[in-house]
Write a protein that holds these residues in place. Structure first.
Motif, PDB file in Angstrom:
ATOM      1  N   MET C  96       4.898  -3.406  89.027  1.00 51.33           N
ATOM      2  CA  MET C  96       5.486  -3.822  87.741  1.00 51.33           C
ATOM      3  C   MET C  96       4.557  -3.438  86.604  1.00 51.33           C
ATOM      4  O   MET C  96       3.338  -3.540  86.726  1.00 51.33           O
ATOM      5  CB  MET C  96       5.699  -5.331  87.763  1.00 51.33           C
ATOM      6  CG  MET C  96       6.477  -5.851  86.586  1.00 51.33           C
ATOM      7  SD  MET C  96       7.177  -7.471  86.959  1.00 51.33           S
ATOM      8  CE  MET C  96       7.943  -7.865  85.402  1.00 51.33           C
ATOM      9  N   PHE C  98       4.090  -4.007  82.270  1.00 53.38           N
ATOM     10  CA  PHE C  98       4.490  -4.982  81.270  1.00 53.38           C
ATOM     11  C   PHE C  98       4.529  -4.401  79.881  1.00 53.38           C
ATOM     12  O   PHE C  98       4.066  -3.302  79.618  1.00 53.38           O
ATOM     13  CB  PHE C  98       3.554  -6.197  81.312  1.00 53.38           C
ATOM     14  CG  PHE C  98       3.520  -6.862  82.645  1.00 53.38           C
ATOM     15  CD1 PHE C  98       2.528  -6.538  83.563  1.00 53.38           C
ATOM     16  CD2 PHE C  98       4.494  -7.770  83.011  1.00 53.38           C
ATOM     17  CE1 PHE C  98       2.500  -7.147  84.802  1.00 53.38           C
ATOM     18  CE2 PHE C  98       4.465  -8.367  84.240  1.00 53.38           C
ATOM     19  CZ  PHE C  98       3.477  -8.057  85.157  1.00 53.38           C
ATOM     20  N   SER C 104      -2.341  -6.920  78.650  1.00 52.82           N
ATOM     21  CA  SER C 104      -2.101  -6.865  80.091  1.00 52.82           C
ATOM     22  C   SER C 104      -3.219  -6.190  80.853  1.00 52.82           C
ATOM     23  O   SER C 104      -3.145  -6.053  82.071  1.00 52.82           O
ATOM     24  CB  SER C 104      -0.786  -6.132  80.379  1.00 52.82           C
ATOM     25  OG  SER C 104       0.287  -6.857  79.829  1.00 52.82           O
ATOM     26  N   LEU C 105      -4.237  -5.749  80.163  1.00 53.92           N
ATOM     27  CA  LEU C 105      -5.380  -5.157  80.847  1.00 53.92           C
ATOM     28  C   LEU C 105      -6.595  -6.042  80.631  1.00 53.92           C
ATOM     29  O   LEU C 105      -6.789  -6.595  79.543  1.00 53.92           O
ATOM     30  CB  LEU C 105      -5.654  -3.742  80.301  1.00 53.92           C
ATOM     31  CG  LEU C 105      -4.616  -2.689  80.678  1.00 53.92           C
ATOM     32  CD1 LEU C 105      -4.839  -1.408  79.880  1.00 53.92           C
ATOM     33  CD2 LEU C 105      -4.689  -2.383  82.177  1.00 53.92           C
ATOM     34  N   ASN C 106      -7.413  -6.170  81.665  1.00 48.18           N
ATOM     35  CA  ASN C 106      -8.604  -7.007  81.578  1.00 48.18           C
ATOM     36  C   ASN C 106      -9.584  -6.408  80.564  1.00 48.18           C
ATOM     37  O   ASN C 106     -10.063  -5.296  80.752  1.00 48.18           O
ATOM     38  CB  ASN C 106      -9.265  -7.086  82.959  1.00 48.18           C
ATOM     39  CG  ASN C 106     -10.405  -8.079  82.989  1.00 48.18           C
ATOM     40  OD1 ASN C 106     -11.028  -8.363  81.965  1.00 48.18           O
ATOM     41  ND2 ASN C 106     -10.692  -8.608  84.167  1.00 48.18           N
ATOM     42  N   GLN C 114      -9.976  -0.837  87.025  1.00 43.79           N
ATOM     43  CA  GLN C 114      -8.726  -1.596  87.126  1.00 43.79           C
ATOM     44  C   GLN C 114      -7.685  -0.818  87.920  1.00 43.79           C
ATOM     45  O   GLN C 114      -6.928  -1.394  88.700  1.00 43.79           O
ATOM     46  CB  GLN C 114      -8.187  -1.935  85.724  1.00 43.79           C
ATOM     47  CG  GLN C 114      -9.151  -2.849  84.957  1.00 43.79           C
ATOM     48  CD  GLN C 114      -8.547  -3.484  83.737  1.00 43.79           C
ATOM     49  OE1 GLN C 114      -7.425  -3.977  83.787  1.00 43.79           O
ATOM     50  NE2 GLN C 114      -9.279  -3.473  82.633  1.00 43.79           N
ATOM     51  N   ILE C 115      -7.666   0.506  87.707  1.00 45.07           N
ATOM     52  CA  ILE C 115      -6.719   1.319  88.484  1.00 45.07           C
ATOM     53  C   ILE C 115      -7.162   1.347  89.937  1.00 45.07           C
ATOM     54  O   ILE C 115      -6.366   1.174  90.864  1.00 45.07           O
ATOM     55  CB  ILE C 115      -6.639   2.752  87.932  1.00 45.07           C
ATOM     56  CG1 ILE C 115      -6.199   2.726  86.470  1.00 45.07           C
ATOM     57  CG2 ILE C 115      -5.691   3.595  88.763  1.00 45.07           C
ATOM     58  CD1 ILE C 115      -6.280   4.074  85.792  1.00 45.07           C
ATOM     59  N   ASN C 118      -6.216  -1.489  92.481  1.00 44.40           N
ATOM     60  CA  ASN C 118      -4.943  -1.442  93.195  1.00 44.40           C
ATOM     61  C   ASN C 118      -5.110  -0.736  94.532  1.00 44.40           C
ATOM     62  O   ASN C 118      -4.652  -1.188  95.572  1.00 44.40           O
ATOM     63  CB  ASN C 118      -3.914  -0.695  92.338  1.00 44.40           C
ATOM     64  CG  ASN C 118      -2.515  -1.148  92.657  1.00 44.40           C
ATOM     65  OD1 ASN C 118      -2.276  -1.837  93.652  1.00 44.40           O
ATOM     66  ND2 ASN C 118      -1.567  -0.752  91.837  1.00 44.40           N
ATOM     67  N   LEU C 161      -1.942   5.456  75.349  1.00 45.28           N
ATOM     68  CA  LEU C 161      -2.835   5.722  76.468  1.00 45.28           C
ATOM     69  C   LEU C 161      -2.883   4.524  77.408  1.00 45.28           C
ATOM     70  O   LEU C 161      -2.894   4.674  78.628  1.00 45.28           O
ATOM     71  CB  LEU C 161      -4.245   6.028  75.974  1.00 45.28           C
ATOM     72  CG  LEU C 161      -4.513   7.463  75.554  1.00 45.28           C
ATOM     73  CD1 LEU C 161      -5.972   7.619  75.188  1.00 45.28           C
ATOM     74  CD2 LEU C 161      -4.145   8.419  76.672  1.00 45.28           C
ATOM     75  N   MET C 166      -1.437   1.731  82.514  1.00 40.44           N
ATOM     76  CA  MET C 166      -0.654   0.742  83.264  1.00 40.44           C
ATOM     77  C   MET C 166       0.237   1.430  84.276  1.00 40.44           C
ATOM     78  O   MET C 166       0.383   0.969  85.410  1.00 40.44           O
ATOM     79  CB  MET C 166       0.215  -0.093  82.311  1.00 40.44           C
ATOM     80  CG  MET C 166      -0.580  -0.910  81.340  1.00 40.44           C
ATOM     81  SD  MET C 166      -0.536  -2.702  81.514  1.00 40.44           S
ATOM     82  CE  MET C 166       0.406  -3.051  82.879  1.00 40.44           C
ATOM     83  N   MET C 169      -1.767   2.668  87.146  1.00 40.73           N
ATOM     84  CA  MET C 169      -2.106   1.535  87.987  1.00 40.73           C
ATOM     85  C   MET C 169      -0.934   1.170  88.874  1.00 40.73           C
ATOM     86  O   MET C 169      -1.085   0.894  90.053  1.00 40.73           O
ATOM     87  CB  MET C 169      -2.429   0.350  87.063  1.00 40.73           C
ATOM     88  CG  MET C 169      -3.493  -0.548  87.591  1.00 40.73           C
ATOM     89  SD  MET C 169      -4.284  -1.520  86.303  1.00 40.73           S
ATOM     90  CE  MET C 169      -2.951  -2.421  85.628  1.00 40.73           C
TER      91      MET C 169
END
Lengths: 555, 314, 342
Positions: C96, C98, C104-106, C114-115, C118, C161, C166, C169
């Protein structure tokens, strides 16, 4: 009831005094129930004591343990243990100590002391030069000795201290190693019961300078004990001084003075035996400790008079009748009962029960002047109205608001203030407002006359001299009365005990009743609680023996 | 970065200077003086001599310049209440003691508080959370002297396990530390809890969940670091309070710490002590604020004051 | 085409201070392999709640999925799965993305990590391997200077970007379904087109199905295969894109399409807005939820809910107008050039 270790010295004193000034030794008032039962139990093999370094309920860090630079009573308390003054006060009487005997000339101006054989803890002998040197240092203005005024009677002391031009030599002389001569400018019969003449080692002063006495390793001792360790703001540890001249009579091997500023912590320490005795006035704890069968409770007269002082320059309080009215309106019995938890006695005069003139107890000879005034004036309010009329202001008391100053900002002080407030408001009908300040600020206000009337207290010395001279030149009351001043000045120099007594009595009547410059309220006392195994504790508040006479039996 | 730091240091020095000046005048404005505070029965002659010796009879601004001159040459002066002892040596012996108690309490309180806070947040509104929150409320609202008196009574009188007062070995540390850690423990528990809850509500936690991250991973990698940052900020600024010590705890347990000296110095009108301690505390505070800034920019990349190297736009 | 996701009788409600808010009411639909399904509607119609429910992302925020709901994926019911099971599907089988990429990203983690996270979670590869795969993903979503960007923080990237990040990810583990919740709403127009194009490319490349949740018909027109219109927690009309655009049958759909500002409306024309407000979702709503605002409201509409009726195999409408006894109402819109994408 005499303690066996003072009998010999007391007899010697008796003889020398008879020879010297032709007076009889003072009869000390019998001490209140003593906590020691002589000879009931054998002394313990392990002799040690833990005590709180206390002045009343105040425990704090000594400023410095040097005879020239110290500033407070707590410092003196420690000094009594580690140094040997010429004389000490024991059971309220003057006894010999560093001096085994002394002569006073008939004109009262020359004191000749014959010293005992005593040694410092580093082995050197204690000499007359040491005692002389101490006084010389105390006179040196560079040292700003806090108690210099007590020594002003010594020849040229005042002149040297206040840097007067062409001041002559100080009236202190070490005639030989064991003879000390002190010459006075004017007679001072209260001298020996007012000051401690401590000795001072010149080589130590040269070695440590201003740091002398600031730590345990920066001093040398010649008293019953030696200071071995001083953890600042926490405790002081002492061990018996084997080189002390009277070491055989010192039973304690070691003791500790703990500095515990929080009163609850003091009580807790007594409860769990981390200290062996403590003095307190807190009613709750007094009850609690009275019920504790392991503790002995002794009432101690602090020889401290609590009083109301009037600013005689104030618009209202410049009138004597107004002052008298306020004084008479005070319900002294209630104050003693409620505010002091019964640990005080109503005061209708300035000098407390333990005051003496020579060997004569003052109060036994002189009735309290306010009692008479009270009989003559049964209605303080009417008296107040008279006074107001004399001033030419509104004679209705309720039209006036007066401010009562107190030195303290905690709950206890506030309760006290309200008590007085309520008392005057109901008896006199005036409105009273309260002003609270911390102690230093309060003292400053009283001193500079920035108040209307306020609460204060003064501790007495054995002779009335100290209390009576507080008001010479005005004092906190800003009272300018040359008659009073003259009477008191004369009294301080009067060698004849009877004459002295009469003069002080006269002055006291004027101060307390006729002019009502101050309104004494109570003579304060305290309860001393000690574990039953503690023996030999001094119970007279004038005593300067420190822990010398204390020991334990049956710990 | 260097230029910025220097600028901040310079700014802080000015703050320090202003604080000391204000303190100087404030303390001298309080009625009373050292000798009155020590012995109110001192007669005028003695008083005059005393005042002259320390220069208190001179006009205030002259005293001020003399003091500042002394300060710049690194001399904090001598204590008035404790003659023979210099302010510097008193501070040197007391500050470490206060710091020891304060430091240990803060460390334990912080770590335990943070852990409890996370635990409470993870069990939101359940009994664990509610208990921790109630206890922490009690902890922050209960006055220190009540805690101190209770602890002293129960752990040294009722159960005579620890010494009532004094300072020496490790056993003397226990009771004061217990008393002192209550506040940071309670504070950080609440703070961390709300910080964690705040972070949990953030969208990126949802993203992490949507990635299939386990609860453990979400807590450790995403929540903790972000929730920790505000607490860290608070921690660093409260470190400066350690040196000042707690007056109440030091009084109740007779600890020879700096807090006690500071308050009693004010009562004693010991000007040199008050000012000396103030200088030390202010400097320390400034250092910790600077440290806080550096630390936060290291931990929170959003606040990092990097130059524009990394900023690029697509 | 095979059915990938089968949602049956999904109802989601939230307990609040004022009562139980029934956000999604008995929604059923299917998603087939390789298709793009758009769910459109106003704010508060339940489309986001529906999409999040698929991955059970309401668990922590107090969303209650009703007993009878079923979400079938790969033969299992997502609603009944354990935390561990759903954790395996999230980011892996179903991903998903957002709307607000900034939040929505830390903010304190570099985007590369972050990618890679996953990949780390699902493929259990090592740190180095995950990071290099992440870099490749960045390149795949057309992020220039991928190597440098790997070590940057979200706040150092532009909106476009970030959205690409996202996406990278989300597709890291080659999911079968990608749910995109308003992915372009926060972006400006030119970037919107790029992102949609990217999604389209990736979809073809990986054979993903996409559920696109949006309120923007323009986005839908270019992108979707099928469209579902939701209102007050229910699907009111669904069908193929052509069916919805050329022959919409529900008054709400008409109103939605009419609300799109058209090029030929002229500068002086007033924008059409549907009068009234969406209903209070605390209420049971036994009647047609749109009735208070509907221009063609009939007495029956206020009494009973219309059942969904299928005009064709794919075109379903929940409206009493479809009943044989209802008056014939024609589509008031002339579809011509109005509802087309710009």
């Amino acid at each position: 009831m005499r303690k066996f270790l003072t009998t010999a010295t007391a007899l010697a004193l008796l003889v020398s005094l008879l020879a010297g000034c032709g007076g009889t030794p003072a009869n000390s008032p019998a001490p209140a129930s003593s906590p020691s039962s002589s000879g009931a139990k054998a002394a313990d093999s392990q002799q040690y004591i833990n005590a709180v370094l206390l002045n009343g309920t105040n425990s704090s860090e000594p400023s410095i343990l040097d005879v020239v630079h110290f500033t407070g009573i707590l410092d003196r308390t420690v000094l009594w243990n580690i140094l040997e003054p010429l004389t000490r006060i024991q059971n309220g009487e003057l006894v010999s100590a560093g001096a085994k005997s002394w002569d006073i000339s008939t004109d009262g101006l020359t004191y000749t002391f014959k010293l005992r054989d005593n040694s410092w803890s580093d082995g050197k002998k204690v000499t007359a030069q040491d005692y002389a040197y101490a006084i010389k240092q105390q006179a040196d203005p560079a040292n700003t000795f806090s108690f210099a005024s007590d020594y002003f009677c010594i020849k040229n002391f005042q002149a040297i201290f206040t840097k007067k031009e062409g001041a002559g030599p100080l009236g202190v002389e070490a005639v030989d190693e064991s003879t000390l001569k002190i010459t006075l400018d004017y007679p001072n019969p209260a001298l020996l019961t007012t000051v401690d003449f401590f000795p001072l080692r010149q080589d130590y002063v040269e070695k440590f300078g201003t740091k002398l006495g600031s730590d345990a390793d920066k001093l040398v001792c010649c008293g019953p004990f030696v200071l071995t360790s001083w953890v600042h703001n926490t405790q002081l540890d002492f061990v018996k001084n084997d080189k002390y001249w009277d070491a055989s009579n010192v039973k304690l091997q070691k003791f500790t003075y703990k500095i515990i500023t929080d009163t609850t912590a003091q009580y807790a320490s007594l409860e769990n035996k981390s200290v062996d005795f403590v003095t307190l006035t807190n009613s709750e704890y007094v009850k609690k400790f009275k019920a504790n069968t392991n503790l002995n409770g002794t009432f101690i007269d602090l020889a401290r008079t609590q009083m109301v002082v009037f600013n005689t320059q104030d618009a209202l309080f410049k009138n004597a009748k107004v002052r008298q009215a306020f004084s008479l309106a005070i319900d002294r019995e209630s104050v003693a009962e409620s505010l002091n938890n019964g640990l005080a006695l109503p005061a209708y005069a300035l000098n407390p029960a333990s005051s003496s003139v020579g060997s004569q107890n003052f109060r036994k000879a002189v009735p309290e002047p306010l009692l008479e005034l009270k009989k003559a004036n049964s209605d303080p309010r009417a008296l107040l109205i008279e006074g107001l009329k004399e001033l030419g202001v509104n004679s209705d008391p309720s039209a006036h608001t007066v401010s009562f100053y107190m030195g303290g900002t905690n709950a206890v002080t506030k309760t006290q203030g309200e008590f007085y407030q309520q008392m005057w408001q109901s008896k006199l009908g005036v409105k009273v407002s309260l002003v609270f300040n911390d102690n230093a600020t309060h003292s400053s206000y009283l001193k500079t006359g920035k108040y209307q009337f306020g609460f204060t207290s003064w501790g007495a010395n054995i002779e009335p001299q100290f209390l009576m001279t507080r008001w010479v030149g005005g004092g906190q009351a800003q009272w300018k009365n040359s008659e009073y001043d003259a009477t008191v000045q004369k009294a301080t120099k009067a060698l004849d005990a009877k004459e002295r007594l009469n003069l002080y009595a006269q002055a006291e009547k004027q101060l307390v009743a006729t002019e009502a410059v101050i309104a004494p309220v109570v003579y304060a006392g305290t309860m001393l609680f000690s574990y039953k195994y503690v023996q030999g504790l001094p119970t007279n508040s004038f005593d300067t023996t420190g822990m010398k006479t204390v020991y334990t039996a049956g710990r | 970065m260097l230029k910025y730091s220097l600028k901040r240091i310079g700014y802080m020095l000015i703050v320090c200077f202003v604080v000391i000046t204000i303190t100087f005048f404030l303390v001298h404005l309080i009625p009373g003086d050292p000798i009155l505070a020590m012995a109110s029965e001192v007669p005028e002659d003695v008083r005059v001599v005393y005042m002259a010796k320390y220069g208190f009879d001179q006009p205030l601004y002259i005293q001020y310049f003399k003091f500042m001159g002394q300060l710049f040459s690194g001399n904090l002066g001598d204590s008035l209440r404790y003659p023979g002892r210099s302010v510097a040596e008193i501070i040197k012996s007391c500050a470490p003691i206060s710091a020891q108690i304060g430091g240990i309490s803060l460390a334990i309180g912080f770590i335990a508080g943070v852990v409890l806070g996370i635990f409470a947040a993870m069990n939101l509104n359940r009994w664990q959370d509610r208990t921790i929150m109630i206890l922490s409320l009690i902890g922050t609202t209960l006055p220190v002297f009540v805690i101190a008196t209770l602890v002293q009574y129960f752990l040294s009188v009722f159960w005579p396990i620890f010494p009532t007062t004094g300072w020496g070995g490790a056993e003397y540390l226990v009771l004061p530390v217990i008393c002192m850690l209550v506040d940071p423990l309670a504070t950080y528990a609440r703070y961390m809890r709300s910080s964690v809850l705040d972070v949990i509500g953030q969208d990126y936690i949802l993203t992490a969940e949507a990635k299939g991250a386990s609860n453990f991973r979400i807590i450790t990698r995403h929540i903790l670091r972000n929730a920790f940052i505000p607490c860290l900020t608070m921690l660093v600024t409260s470190i400066s309070g350690i040196v000042a010590g707690s007056f109440i705890i030091e009084t109740v347990f007779s600890i020879p710490g700096l807090g006690r000296y500071l308050i009693s110095a004010i009562n004693d009108r010991d000007y040199s002590m008050v000012l000396g301690i103030n200088v030390v505390i202010t400097s320390f505070y400034i250092l910790t604020v600077l440290l806080a800034d550096i630390l936060i920019s290291a931990v929170d990349p959003r606040i990092r004051l990097a130059d524009n190297k990394g900023r690029g736009k697509a | 085409m095979a059915v990938l996701l089968d949602v049956k009788n999904l109802s989601v409600s939230f307990r609040t201070m004022h009562g139980e808010v029934k956000a999604v009411r008995d929604v059923s639909f299917e998603l087939h392999e390789g298709e793009n399904l758009a769910i459109v509607g106003e704010s508060g119609c339940g489309k986001t709640v529906t999409s999040k429910a698929i991955l059970r992302l309401h668990d922590r925020s107090g969303g209650i999925v009703s007993e009878g709901s079923e979400i079938l994926f790969e033969g299992k019911n997502i609603v009944r799965m354990s935390r561990k099971e759903i954790g395996e599907i999230r980011g892996n089988g179903i991903s998903m993305i957002f709307q607000d990429s900034m939040t929505s990203l830390n903010p304190t983690m570099v985007i590369g990590k972050q990618i890679a996270e996953n990949i780390l979670i699902h493929k259990k590869t090592g740190k180095g391997e995950s990071l290099s795969q992440a870099k490749k993903l960045l390149e795949l979503v057309n992020v220039p200077d991928a190597a440098e960007r790997m070590n940057q923080y979200p706040h150092q990237l532009s909106g476009g970007l970030r959205q690409r990040v996202m996406i990278a990810m989300a597709i890291a583990c080659n999911p079968k379904i990608l749910i995109a919740d308003e992915p372009t709403t926060a972006l400006d127009v030119t970037v919107q087109a790029q992102i949609l194009e990217l999604l389209s490319d990736l979809q073809k490349q990986f054979g993903m199905s996409v559920i696109l949740v949006t309120h923007d018909f323009g986005v839908v027109a270019n992108f979707a295969d099928r469209i579902q219109v939701m209102y007050a927690g229910s699907i009111v009309e669904r069908g193929k894109k052509e069916e919805i655009f050329s022959d919409p049958k529900h008054p709400y759909t008409w109103a939605l399409l009419k609300s799109i500002p058209g090029r030929h409306q002229g500068h002086k024309g007033e924008l059409y807005s549907i009068r009234g407000t969406p209903p209070d979702l605390l209420l049971p709503l036994e009647h047609c939820p749109f009735s208070p605002r509907c221009e063609y409201c009939m007495p029956i509409c206020k009494k009973r809910r219309p059942e969904e009726k299928y005009m064709t195999e794919t075109h379903g409408i929940a409206c009493w107008l479809t009943h044989e006894k209802a008056p014939r109402v024609d589509n008031p819109l002339k579809i011509g050039g109005e509802a087309r994408a710009r």
